[in-house]
Motif scaffolding. Structure first.
Motif, mmCIF file in Angstrom:
data_model
loop_
_atom_site.group_PDB
_atom_site.id
_atom_site.type_symbol
_atom_site.label_atom_id
_atom_site.label_comp_id
_atom_site.label_asym_id
_atom_site.label_seq_id
_atom_site.Cartn_x
_atom_site.Cartn_y
_atom_site.Cartn_z
ATOM 1 N N SER A 1 -19.523 -6.042 16.132
ATOM 2 C CA SER A 1 -18.638 -5.979 14.969
ATOM 3 C C SER A 1 -17.168 -6.163 15.342
ATOM 4 O O SER A 1 -16.323 -6.289 14.452
ATOM 5 N N TYR B 1 -22.220 -13.890 13.077
ATOM 6 C CA TYR B 1 -22.473 -12.458 13.167
ATOM 7 C C TYR B 1 -22.922 -11.892 11.811
ATOM 8 O O TYR B 1 -23.881 -11.109 11.732
ATOM 9 N N ARG B 2 -22.267 -12.308 10.737
ATOM 10 C CA ARG B 2 -22.639 -11.804 9.414
ATOM 11 C C ARG B 2 -24.008 -12.333 8.984
ATOM 12 O O ARG B 2 -24.761 -11.621 8.301
ATOM 13 N N GLN C 1 -26.473 -10.165 10.670
ATOM 14 C CA GLN C 1 -26.541 -8.872 10.006
ATOM 15 C C GLN C 1 -27.380 -8.943 8.738
ATOM 16 O O GLN C 1 -28.185 -8.052 8.453
ATOM 17 N N LYS C 2 -27.236 -10.024 7.982
ATOM 18 C CA LYS C 2 -28.015 -10.164 6.756
ATOM 19 C C LYS C 2 -29.503 -10.292 7.068
ATOM 20 O O LYS C 2 -30.348 -9.690 6.374
ATOM 21 N N GLU D 1 -31.085 -9.165 9.735
ATOM 22 C CA GLU D 1 -31.588 -7.879 10.213
ATOM 23 C C GLU D 1 -31.755 -6.878 9.080
ATOM 24 O O GLU D 1 -32.733 -6.112 9.048
ATOM 25 N N GLN D 2 -30.826 -6.878 8.142
ATOM 26 C CA GLN D 2 -30.952 -5.968 7.014
ATOM 27 C C GLN D 2 -32.138 -6.326 6.139
ATOM 28 O O GLN D 2 -32.862 -5.442 5.653
#
Length: 914
Positions: A393, A679-680, A683-684, A686-687
């Motif tokens: 992050s 990176y984002r 994150q999406k 993985e979520q």
């Protein structure tokens, strides 16, 4: 040196397989051994041996045609004493004798193995029947024979060339050998002449001394190798030459005695001049004929080995002696997870050392496997490095909320959000202020998008307005509008009062911590009651100024354009109280209000700039998307070069449509933007994976599995014009359903319906919904081929109602029982061909033929089924009423007893709806 023979059958055989013809000679492998352990494999030709007949032996003994070439004549040796002339002639004859012997050649016909004629049949074993060859096999055989003849001719020509080369090479070797022998004879003659000269000199010296040398002393004695001791009188063996048995190279010249002048004193021997020794050239022994010498690859020169060349390079470069270097301590940046190889590279260490250290700590990892930050820190510190821990992050550090100095801040226009219930006149009020007619172009007369506009007030200042929908499905839009604003204008219709979405807007404004200005609209209507609105707002703890509170309020009419200037003055006054400022000379920051996918322009995002100035060409990142600003368009459709704070603009240049509500930032280069976007995106993913795999435990999990086990799903593919509308549709449809049926959104996004959307829907038997968009031609063709249904909507009410009705049809109908009557069994009658019939008395209600019945015995239900027969005396009847006797029989059931009670009822199904 060893060789390997590969033997095999070389005869022609007739078999069902492909006809082949093997060569009489087969390749073999000879392995050569060199120094330093080097070997080399050479393929040579091995000819199969056979027994020669006497005639073939005689023919082979004849000299070949190439052997008739003139042999080089050895040079004539120099003159020598007569008694030594016979030796060179004998040596020449002995050297020429082996040459006369014929050498077998690889091209000689006698050396070829015997082969049967092609036309003669091969004898077969007893009891074996040969199959006649087909035309194809005969053709293949002819081709094989022709190829064999061509190869034999080539081999014969190659063998002749090699034979000529070998003869020439042997002649050169013979010439060198004869020359060496001649040189040896010359050296022997010269040495003999020197010995004779020395003996004569010794004899003359002995005569001058008056002594006669014995005859036997003229020959050299092996025992006189040691020098004689010095004496006053000459020893008897003074004139004998001393010779060492080691050969002519070790002989020492004899010292002749010389008398001192005057005739007196001791005698000093006279040493003759030492003759010059000729350099003896070593003779080259004839080596064995091998493949290496035959091809000329062996040579007299010894090639340098690879190891020797490597040592020489190390000596030249100074790398031969590896001195221990001083180990450098580095600062290693360790993220949350890192591979073993990457950690070794950052420490400038060998990966095998890192793996070995991990194994000592009980961690078995390969170089391409991931380790956590704690393990990586232990390894780095063990190797003497320092560690700086970072997180993924950290790529977002410095993107937003960087502080600005107070001296660089300037006043910016306020951002005002219009909120309220549906059909209370929010868009009409904004049109009256902007002198536009946006409301006329909206489907169904309701606002379904969030819009941003900037107007100039009569006082000269600028105000940015954000228009939000009032429908219940657009809660997320209203929430984003409240977070992005400075002031909220709450529009309430004077003839309708405070409604649910009005209360929701109040809650959003309070959550965002922004002031509220109440605009009581539609005061021009006859049934308008502004005081009712003021009193109803008190329930939500909003007290306007006219009632002694602090909340500003104004009565307006969008239709009649009443008090609009007063509303703008209140907005300007509230903005001055807030003292809104921003730094325009910095990288821009903002928020995405809306985003869509335009077919002609690509991804388009409506952005409200909050800080800094956005310019054309800036590299931007918003959510999981990034790009470079290609164009900026204001709310009037005019292209601009830059957007200062509080200005809404449309941005062209994103690589994909961002989500509404994402924060936008300008970064220094594309690499940084790509890193943040990747990176984002991770994150999406993985979520999403975490949401798909999350499970509750215990009783809750069991109950949820029971509920969802038989749940039916209604698959949908949703495409809309903007991201906000798609988000509102998905949220509205997720609320529709119950424990039996629900909506499963396979795909949702902004843009037209594409062919891939139709293919996805066809694979899952889903329905494609298009909201304010249409399907492309390829998508329509794919829908016709696959039979996929595409539905178009432009009002969110209609879309939700249609999906709700379609899902209602998936519900199982509700079953209702209508009680008809009871009957008591009095007697059981056995009738042939029919079975048992119960004689009953209807005690309550009515009994109908074909109705459902229950057999109750001692208040326990024994059987449920259908009434098969209903008779009144001997006649079949449809129904029997209370107080009447009848006969009844059941379908597939005979166990009836006197005293049982029969309950008669009818089942009806009622269609359910959501």
């Amino acid at each position: 040196m060893t060789d390997t023979k590969n033997t095999g059958d070389k005869t022609l055989t007739a078999s069902p397989k492909t006809l082949t013809l093997k060569r009489p000679s087969e390749p073999g492998v000879v392995r050569q051994s060199f120094s330093h352990g080097r070997t080399n494999a050479v393929v040579v030709e091995k000819v199969k041996r056979r027994i020669l007949t006497p005639a073939e032996v005689k023919a082979a003994a004849a000299p070949p045609p190439v052997a008739a070439a003139p042999r080089p004549v050895a040079p004539t040796p120099p003159a020598a004493p007569p008694r030594q002339e016979a030796a060179p002639a004998a040596a020449a004859a002995a050297a020429a004798a082996p040459q006369a012997a014929p050498r077998p050649s690889a091209s000689a016909p006698a050396a070829a193995p015997s082969r049967p004629a092609s036309g003669s049949p091969r004898p077969s074993s007893p009891g074996m029947v040969l199959r006649t060859l087909t035309n194809d096999e005969m053709g293949a055989r002819a081709q094989a024979l022709a190829g064999a003849r061509v190869r034999e001719a080539e081999d014969r020509k190659r063998a002749e060339i090699e034979a000529r080369a070998r003869i020439i090479r042997e002649a050169n070797e013979e010439r060198e050998r004869l020359a060496a022998e001649a040189r040896k004879r010359e050296e022997d003659a010269r040495r003999a002449h020197e010995d004779e000269t020395r003996r004569r000199a010794e004899a003359e010296a002995a005569k001058r001394l008056g002594e006669e040398a014995p005859a036997e002393r003229s020959a050299p004695s092996p025992s006189s190798s040691a020098p004689p001791p010095r004496r006053s009188s000459p020893p008897p063996s003074l004139g004998a030459p001393s010779r060492r048995p080691s050969g002519p190279e070790t002989e020492e010249p004899a010292r002749a005695p010389v008398r001192r002048p005057g005739g007196g004193g001791p005698i000093r021997p006279v040493t003759p001049a030492k003759p010059e020794r000729a350099r003896v050239v070593p003779t080259k022994e004839r080596s064995r004929l091998t493949i290496t010498t035959a091809t000329g690859a062996g040579g007299d020169e010894r090639s340098r080995s690879v190891a020797s060349y490597r040592r020489r390079v190390q000596r030249m470069s100074g790398k031969g002696s590896q001195e221990p270097k001083e180990k450098l301590a580095r600062e290693v940046v360790v993220p949350e997870t890192i591979t073993v190889q990457e950690l070794a590279n950052r420490m400038s260490e060998r990966a095998v050392d890192v793996v070995r250290l991990l194994m000592k700590q009980g961690v078995m990892k390969k170089i391409n496997e991931l380790i956590d930050a704690d393990t990586a820190q232990l390894v780095a510190e063990e190797l003497g490095h320092t560690v700086r821990r970072v997180a993924e992050s950290d790529v977002e550090e410095g993107l937003f909320d960087a502080p600005d100095a107070s001296e660089v801040l300037t006043t910016r226009p306020p951002v005002v959000t219009i909120m309220g219930h549906v059909d209370h006149g929010k868009t009409s009020l904004l049109d009256a202020i902007r002198h536009t007619t946006v409301v006329k172009g909206e489907a169904g007369g309701i606002t379904q998008h969030i819009g941003a506009y900037q107007v100039t007030t009569p006082l000269g200042g600028k105000v940015t307005f954000i228009d939000t929908p009032g429908h219940a499905a657009f809660t997320a839009m209203r929430q984003r509008g409240a977070r992005s604003t400075d002031i909220v204008v709450l529009v309430v219709a004077a003839d309708d009062g405070v409604m649910p979405q009005t209360a929701e807007a109040i809650n959003h404004a309070r959550a965002a911590g922004v002031p509220i200005i109440v605009a009581i609209n539609k005061i021009d209507k006859p049934d308008a009651k502004p005081e009712r609105v003021r009193s109803e707002l008190l329930q939500y703890e909003i007290q306007v100024e006219s009632l002694g509170g602090e909340t500003l309020e104004v009565e307006v009419s969008a239709k009649e354009r009443l008090n609009l200037d007063k509303l703008l003055e209140l907005i300007q006054l509230q903005a001055e109280l807030l003292d809104l400022k921003a730094n325009p000379d910095r990288p821009a920051e903002g928020v995405v209000i809306e985003a869509k996918l335009d077919r002609g322009r690509g991804p388009v995002a409506t952005v409200l700039v909050q800080r800094g100035t956005l310019r054309q060409g800036d590299v931007i990142v918003a959510g999981a998307e990034w790009g470079r600003v290609r164009a900026l368009v204001d709310d009037k459709g005019k292209a601009v070069s830059e957007a200062p704070p509080s200005m809404p603009v449309e941005i062209l240049g994103f690589n994909g449509a961002p989500e509404a509500g994402d924060r936008l930032a300008v970064v220094e280069n594309e690499a940084r933007a790509r890193e943040v976007a990747e990176y984002r995106q991770r994150q999406k993913r993985e979520q999403a994976a975490a949401r798909a795999t999350v499970r509750v435990s215990g009783l809750e999990e069991m109950m949820s599995q029971i509920k969802t086990a038989g749940k039916k799903e209604f698959p949908l593919v949703i495409k809309g014009d903007v991201q906000g509308s798609v988000e509102a549709i998905v949220q509205a449809l997720e609320k529709v359903g119950n424990d039996e049926v629900g909506v499963r959104v396979l795909l949702s996004g902004a843009g037209g319906v594409t062919e891939s959307d139709v293919i996805l829907a066809a694979a899952s038997n889903a329905v494609v919904l298009g909201f304010n968009v249409r399907a492309l031609k390829d998508a329509r063709d794919a829908a016709d081929r696959t039979g996929t249904e595409i539905r178009y909507y432009n009002i969110i009410y209609d879309l939700v109602d249609d999906i709700k009705s379609a899902m209602s049809g998936m519900l199982s109908p509700e079953r209702r029982e209508d009680f008809l009557g009871n009957a008591e069994i009095r007697e059981i009658f056995a009738v042939s061909k029919v079975g048992k019939i119960a004689g009953c008395l209807v005690t309550e209600g009515v009994v109908q033929k074909g109705a459902s019945v229950r057999l109750i015995r001692e208040n326990v239900v024994i059987h449920e089924g259908k009434l098969a027969t209903l008779k009144r005396f001997k006649d079949d009847v449809q129904e029997v009423r209370a107080g009447t006797e009848c006969g009844m029989s059941f379908e597939n059931y005979q166990d009836m007893r006197a005293g049982d009670v029969i309950e008669c009822y009818r089942v009806t199904e009622v269609k359910r709806s959501l």
